[in-house]
Design a protein around this motif. Structure first.
Motif, PDB file in Angstrom:
ATOM      1  N   ASP A 270       0.921  -1.074  -0.076  1.00  0.00           N
ATOM      2  CA  ASP A 270      -0.263   0.159   0.179  1.00  0.00           C
ATOM      3  C   ASP A 270       0.908   1.161  -0.046  1.00  0.00           C
ATOM      4  O   ASP A 270       0.449   2.229  -0.817  1.00  0.00           O
ATOM      5  CB  ASP A 270      -0.983   0.117   1.267  1.00  0.00           C
ATOM      6  CG  ASP A 270      -1.924   1.128   1.167  1.00  0.00           C
ATOM      7  OD1 ASP A 270      -2.699   1.150   0.211  1.00  0.00           O
ATOM      8  OD2 ASP A 270      -2.093   1.907   2.070  1.00  0.00           O
ATOM      9  N   TRP A 273       2.799   1.447  -3.499  1.00  0.00           N
ATOM     10  CA  TRP A 273       1.773   1.697  -4.688  1.00  0.00           C
ATOM     11  C   TRP A 273       1.178   3.074  -4.540  1.00  0.00           C
ATOM     12  O   TRP A 273       1.093   3.826  -5.490  1.00  0.00           O
ATOM     13  CB  TRP A 273       0.632   0.568  -4.852  1.00  0.00           C
ATOM     14  CG  TRP A 273       1.241  -0.475  -5.540  1.00  0.00           C
ATOM     15  CD1 TRP A 273       1.487  -1.544  -4.821  1.00  0.00           C
ATOM     16  CD2 TRP A 273       1.800  -0.541  -6.683  1.00  0.00           C
ATOM     17  NE1 TRP A 273       2.245  -2.512  -5.876  1.00  0.00           N
ATOM     18  CE2 TRP A 273       2.267  -1.917  -7.142  1.00  0.00           C
ATOM     19  CE3 TRP A 273       1.970   0.396  -7.818  1.00  0.00           C
ATOM     20  CZ2 TRP A 273       2.719  -2.142  -8.196  1.00  0.00           C
ATOM     21  CZ3 TRP A 273       2.580   0.076  -9.081  1.00  0.00           C
ATOM     22  CH2 TRP A 273       3.083  -1.410  -9.315  1.00  0.00           C
ATOM     23  N   ARG A 274       1.021   3.548  -3.235  1.00  0.00           N
ATOM     24  CA  ARG A 274       0.182   5.029  -3.238  1.00  0.00           C
ATOM     25  C   ARG A 274       1.343   5.809  -3.399  1.00  0.00           C
ATOM     26  O   ARG A 274       1.018   6.977  -4.158  1.00  0.00           O
ATOM     27  CB  ARG A 274      -0.204   5.215  -1.556  1.00  0.00           C
ATOM     28  CG  ARG A 274      -1.643   4.472  -1.195  1.00  0.00           C
ATOM     29  CD  ARG A 274      -1.904   4.985   0.028  1.00  0.00           C
ATOM     30  NE  ARG A 274      -3.245   4.215   0.371  1.00  0.00           N
ATOM     31  CZ  ARG A 274      -4.324   4.907   0.934  1.00  0.00           C
ATOM     32  NH1 ARG A 274      -4.403   6.172   1.121  1.00  0.00           N
ATOM     33  NH2 ARG A 274      -5.321   4.004   0.988  1.00  0.00           N
ATOM     34  N   TYR A 276       3.840   5.465  -5.432  1.00  0.00           N
ATOM     35  CA  TYR A 276       3.694   5.707  -7.115  1.00  0.00           C
ATOM     36  C   TYR A 276       2.800   6.312  -7.657  1.00  0.00           C
ATOM     37  O   TYR A 276       3.002   7.416  -8.524  1.00  0.00           O
ATOM     38  CB  TYR A 276       3.786   3.986  -7.563  1.00  0.00           C
ATOM     39  CG  TYR A 276       4.108   4.104  -9.111  1.00  0.00           C
ATOM     40  CD1 TYR A 276       5.340   4.109  -9.478  1.00  0.00           C
ATOM     41  CD2 TYR A 276       2.959   3.984  -9.910  1.00  0.00           C
ATOM     42  CE1 TYR A 276       5.545   3.763 -10.965  1.00  0.00           C
ATOM     43  CE2 TYR A 276       3.241   3.734 -11.308  1.00  0.00           C
ATOM     44  CZ  TYR A 276       4.555   3.708 -11.563  1.00  0.00           C
ATOM     45  OH  TYR A 276       4.925   3.541 -13.033  1.00  0.00           O
ATOM     46  N   GLY A 277       1.426   6.388  -6.989  1.00  0.00           N
ATOM     47  CA  GLY A 277       0.272   7.174  -7.474  1.00  0.00           C
ATOM     48  C   GLY A 277       0.619   8.605  -7.233  1.00  0.00           C
ATOM     49  O   GLY A 277       0.254   9.513  -7.901  1.00  0.00           O
ATOM     50  N   VAL A 278       1.221   8.867  -5.967  1.00  0.00           N
ATOM     51  CA  VAL A 278       1.521  10.400  -5.775  1.00  0.00           C
ATOM     52  C   VAL A 278       2.537  10.774  -6.791  1.00  0.00           C
ATOM     53  O   VAL A 278       2.259  12.061  -7.456  1.00  0.00           O
ATOM     54  CB  VAL A 278       2.194  10.537  -4.334  1.00  0.00           C
ATOM     55  CG1 VAL A 278       2.727  11.821  -4.119  1.00  0.00           C
ATOM     56  CG2 VAL A 278       1.078  10.399  -3.391  1.00  0.00           C
ATOM     57  N   PRO A 358       1.377  -0.704 -13.640  1.00  0.00           N
ATOM     58  CA  PRO A 358       1.486  -1.907 -13.625  1.00  0.00           C
ATOM     59  C   PRO A 358       0.667  -2.382 -12.440  1.00  0.00           C
ATOM     60  O   PRO A 358       0.190  -1.830 -11.537  1.00  0.00           O
ATOM     61  CB  PRO A 358       3.095  -1.796 -12.853  1.00  0.00           C
ATOM     62  CG  PRO A 358       2.862  -0.337 -12.679  1.00  0.00           C
ATOM     63  CD  PRO A 358       1.967   0.540 -13.249  1.00  0.00           C
TER      64      PRO A 358
END
Lengths: 368, 368
Positions: A270, A273-274, A276-278, A358
């Motif tokens: 989490d 990936w969060r 990465y989202g940012v 991804p």
């Protein structure tokens, strides 16, 4: 006559040390070596008058131009540069924060690939330095040693048979060699093992600092580890000891990461990936946010959670999300919101090439 | 003999009202109408004995089966249902939280498309309700009126010439009609105009509440607005007034959104896109995080910032990220971390239909 290079020559290029990820590149961002040298027959920098400082620069330039390694070095002269451009060189890790603060005649010679350089009139007359991605202490030591040898053909370095190379500060006397790594230790930070480890490292004669050297905070779980002692040991001994300790540290870090992942796999995923989202989606991004998100994503790459971003890209992002880089890349001075917006743009610009998100899952970890 | 439906019949389907976005669908999630009705010759629910409650259910079922609109309605009987399944129906907006709490004989008839239903033995013998996506108050009123007419062919509704339809609570006497919209007001919340507006709305005889009705908090900038008065006005008047006020509110909201966007475009985009990143990448997601992220993304769709996600998908996400939905979709009871992990899976499953496997995991039973 010294030709001044323009920062603009560097802005659009990627430093050579970023281009490859190197050994253990997910943990070790870079290996560096630097030698402190002073010219005989001239006082140390802090007691040298302006005309002598200029003479030193000219002598070093002659030697640099005559060398096999640095004949085409760019020269950046501090007095000619804006604060922003100096900061850019600090962020690029080509000069020390101390040199950026200097008002006197001083500067830096930089190889076009930015993997080698010579600071002139920082604390010592010369600070010769080399850098590579990943763990390559032996290689950076050999590279800096070669430049030292080349320069010594035309320069007389102050040397005492009792003490070795003489330096302005006694902590550098002897070999004048400092080797360091920039290391990413999120696992040891998360498992709260970092403090005892730092204490242990200090006891074996190494120094642990933040990204920009002495007195700086460890941002984004990045630490700079270097040898403290330069006297009473051979260069090979310094390099070998450092290399051995860093390899142990890498093992500790990897074990810590695996433990964290084992304990709370979804929470780690989490976080990764969060982050990465940012990076992918933020439109306003502080330097602090950026370096923390980059740390989490690097952890993800290191653990095999993310496979769509590579270590050179992460290294590049660590460099270009810094304040002066954002401003130089955008082409104007920016503060506050405007700089944070530009930073988000810079990051998205580097991340967008791969458009499909991804979707690797925890149990697909084929390459941990 | 009443046939009990299984919640499983609903779990994998999408409620009909979600399938289209409807008028002003980015602001108005749904329009609803409900009529309170009671049978003559039987006391109100809170004073009815068990055998009479069963009689009421049977009478209503006969009428429902004979109706043109609801002949194939599913019946969910509260006493037969687990707390989780009841909660699922609340989240689905097919029953009130009050009905879910009931221990006595009561239940709900639901049209297969879930756009119409009849709660039996909640506060009144019958609560007939209809729902549509977007702003369609006239349509939901006509639909509920049609069902009322159909049911009245076989049921005698308690009616007084002085007061109109008689209800257990005086606030419903008269038309027994309550119309409501579920409205998303992030602009008015961000510009801090929501409180005066709520006061104004209350003064013109409407009630503002959170997502699940009376006493619930407004999560994710979602508000439920309904008429307070049911007496002394015709149904048409109630619907027309409500429609006029809601249209004004939509205008206010749109102006507020434009103002916010004008004032700080990057900050708004940042909020919207980071929220999108959270939905796309989170591996652990609380219900609270989900509803807030969905609110920001909806704002983004509404402002034209995001074009890659549609309103029906957002409506669906608002429904399926709720606690009981996550558990039913995953196929088992889940709390804490496990539920938050499952919620993140459900969201990613809906956002990347082609790449992510269905919400169900390999080791799950397919029919809990």
């Amino acid at each position: 006559m010294t030709m001044f290079a323009s920062i603009q020559d560097l802005v659009q290029t990627t430093p050579g040390w970023i281009a490859s990820d190197g050994t253990a590149g997910e943990v070790i961002l870079s290996s560096r070596a630097r030698l402190a040298r002073n010219l005989t027959a001239l006082p140390f920098v802090h007691r040298t008058k302006k005309s002598d400082l200029v003479r030193i620069i000219n002598k070093v330039e002659t030697a640099v131009r005559a060398s096999a390694t640095l004949p085409h070095a760019l020269f950046f002269s501090m007095p000619e540069m804006s604060a922003l451009d100096r900061q850019f060189l600090v962020e690029r890790r080509l000069i020390s924060p101390a040199l950026a603060e200097e008002r006197k005649e001083c500067g830096v010679f930089v190889s076009p690939a930015e993997t080698a350089g010579v600071m002139v009139n920082e604390e010592d007359h010369l600070r010769i330095q080399t850098i590579q991605a990943g763990l390559h202490l032996e290689a950076v030591w050999r590279a800096v040693d070669r430049i030292d040898t080349e320069l010594s053909h035309s320069l007389d370095f102050a040397f005492s048979n009792d003490f070795g190379y003489l330096t302005a500060c006694p902590t550098n006397v002897g070999t004048g060699l400092r080797v360091s790594v920039l290391i990413h230790l999120p696992g040891l930070v998360l498992t709260k093992n970092i403090e005892p480890l730092v204490r242990g490292i200090t006891q074996v004669g190494l120094t642990v600092r933040g990204l920009y050297g002495e007195g700086t905070e460890a941002l984004g779980n990045l630490f700079q580890i270097s040898n403290q002692r330069t006297l009473g040991r051979s260069e090979e001994e310094i390099v070998t000891t450092m290399d051995r300790i860093v390899r142990q540290l890498i093992q500790h870090e990897r074990r810590a990461c695996e433990a964290v992942l084992h304990e709370a796999p979804s929470q780690v995923e989490d976080r990764v990936w969060r982050a990465y989202g940012v990076l992918q989606y933020a439109r306003v991004l502080t330097a602090h946010d950026a370096v923390n998100a980059l740390s989490s994503v690097r952890l993800g790459v290191s653990l095999g959670i993310i496979a769509t971003i590579d270590i050179p890209t992460l290294n590049r992002l660590v460099v270009v999300t810094q304040s002066a880089h954002v401003q130089k890349l955008t082409g104007r001075a920016l503060e506050g919101d405007a700089q944070e917006i530009a930073r988000a743009d810079v990051v998205r610009g580097l991340l967008t090439p791969s458009r499909t998100p991804p979707v690797r899952r925890a149990n697909d970890r084929s390459n941990p």
